[in-house]
Design a protein around this motif. Structure first.
Motif, mmCIF file in Angstrom:
data_model
loop_
_atom_site.group_PDB
_atom_site.id
_atom_site.type_symbol
_atom_site.label_atom_id
_atom_site.label_comp_id
_atom_site.label_asym_id
_atom_site.label_seq_id
_atom_site.Cartn_x
_atom_site.Cartn_y
_atom_site.Cartn_z
ATOM 1 N N ALA A 39 -3.010 6.403 4.164
ATOM 2 C CA ALA A 39 -3.368 5.625 5.345
ATOM 3 C C ALA A 39 -4.874 5.676 5.569
ATOM 4 C CB ALA A 39 -2.643 6.179 6.565
ATOM 5 N N GLU A 40 -5.422 4.540 5.937
ATOM 6 C CA GLU A 40 -6.850 4.478 6.250
ATOM 7 C C GLU A 40 -7.114 4.818 7.713
ATOM 8 O OE1 GLU A 40 -8.738 1.069 3.592
ATOM 9 O OE2 GLU A 40 -6.867 0.399 4.512
ATOM 10 N N GLN A 66 -3.879 -3.565 8.905
ATOM 11 C CA GLN A 66 -2.852 -3.374 9.927
ATOM 12 C C GLN A 66 -3.478 -2.941 11.252
ATOM 13 O OE1 GLN A 66 -0.451 -0.564 7.547
ATOM 14 N NE2 GLN A 66 1.315 -1.880 7.995
ATOM 15 N N GLU A 99 0.828 -1.214 0.000
ATOM 16 C CA GLU A 99 0.000 0.000 0.000
ATOM 17 C C GLU A 99 0.856 1.257 0.000
ATOM 18 O OE1 GLU A 99 -0.328 -2.495 2.051
ATOM 19 O OE2 GLU A 99 -2.391 -3.261 1.951
ATOM 20 N N SER A 146 -3.073 0.735 7.397
ATOM 21 C CA SER A 146 -4.212 0.288 6.610
ATOM 22 C C SER A 146 -5.250 -0.295 7.572
ATOM 23 C CB SER A 146 -3.777 -0.776 5.599
ATOM 24 O OG SER A 146 -3.398 -1.971 6.284
ATOM 25 N N GLN A 147 -6.445 -0.549 7.075
ATOM 26 C CA GLN A 147 -7.468 -1.154 7.931
ATOM 27 C C GLN A 147 -7.018 -2.530 8.423
ATOM 28 O OE1 GLN A 147 -9.991 0.170 9.242
ATOM 29 N NE2 GLN A 147 -10.738 1.833 7.935
#
Length: 231
Positions: A49-50, A153, A42, A150-151
């Motif tokens: 970043a999410e 992670q 990503e 990320s979601q």
């Protein structure tokens, strides 16, 4: 006889100093051989970043800092407000740390630190606690390091934190607070020289794929590869 005793004491002290030096040198050297050094797919693709999280350091101890609510978790459902005296109504973040029970409960300020408590924590044998605070944005300043996730992670890190709670349930320690916006909870594991608050923080980051040293007994070994950032 006295000379022999003094020599033994001197050798013992030198041996102790050598072990301390080896401990510090090993931790410092491993900073330059981080886990997850290669950017994730990503990040390499430039995907934003999410979830924006942080590591908060006071120079010795590190905490995770997460948004209170997200698509992954509502921390109010895990650590309900009834466990706190009077958390700020405009709190946006939750800070979560793990550490030695006796040290946490009896050392609210550095002025309360004693050699006996420090040695007791490092020698092991004490159970651990989780410390949680609800924080305003303005309370995150110096000592904050950005952890873009990320979601996936973030979900891994959330699972890691919840695994620190016995049976995954938050059991508060009655009457244990530093101030109006914090609380303590029972935790799995025990604190010792090789299992510190910072090794706990670093392990979670490694498991979530965040660049971090392979061993993190000190705060700087957790934050070295992160970017200082004020939320």
């Amino acid at each position: 006889m006295l000379k022999r005793l003094l020599l033994r004491i001197a050798f013992a002290l030198l041996g102790l100093l050598a072990l301390v030096g080896l401990y510090v040198a090993t931790a410092s050297a491993l900073v330059f051989w981080p886990a997850n050094a290669k950017p994730s797919a990503e990040v390499a693709a430039g995907v934003p970043a999410e979830v924006q999280a942080w590591v908060l350091s006071n120079g010795v101890h590190t905490d995770y800092v997460f948004p209170i609510r997200s698509a992954t978790v509502d921390w109010l459902q895990v650590f309900p407000l009834r466990d706190f005296r009077a958390p700020p109504p405009d709190a946006e973040f939750i800070a979560i740390g793990w550490g030695d029970r006796e040290f946490y409960l009896n050392t609210p300020t550095w002025g309360d630190l004693t050699a006996r408590r420090a040695f007791g924590a490092l020698s092991g044998g004490n159970r651990a606690l989780v410390h949680v605070s609800y924080l305003r944005r303005a309370q995150l300043g110096r000592g904050a390091f950005a952890v873009p996730l990320s979601q996936v992670q973030y979900a891994q890190l959330v699972d890691y934190v919840r695994a620190a709670l016995p049976q995954g349930q938050a059991t508060p320690i009655a009457g244990a607070h530093y101030d109006n916006q914090d609380a303590f909870y029972e935790a799995n594991g025990g604190y010792n020289l090789f299992e510190t608050c910072n090794t706990w923080s670093g392990r979670g980051l490694r498991q979530a794929g965040v660049p971090v040293s392979r061993w993190t007994p000190f705060d700087f070994t957790v934050t070295w590869h992160l970017r200082a950032a004020v939320p």
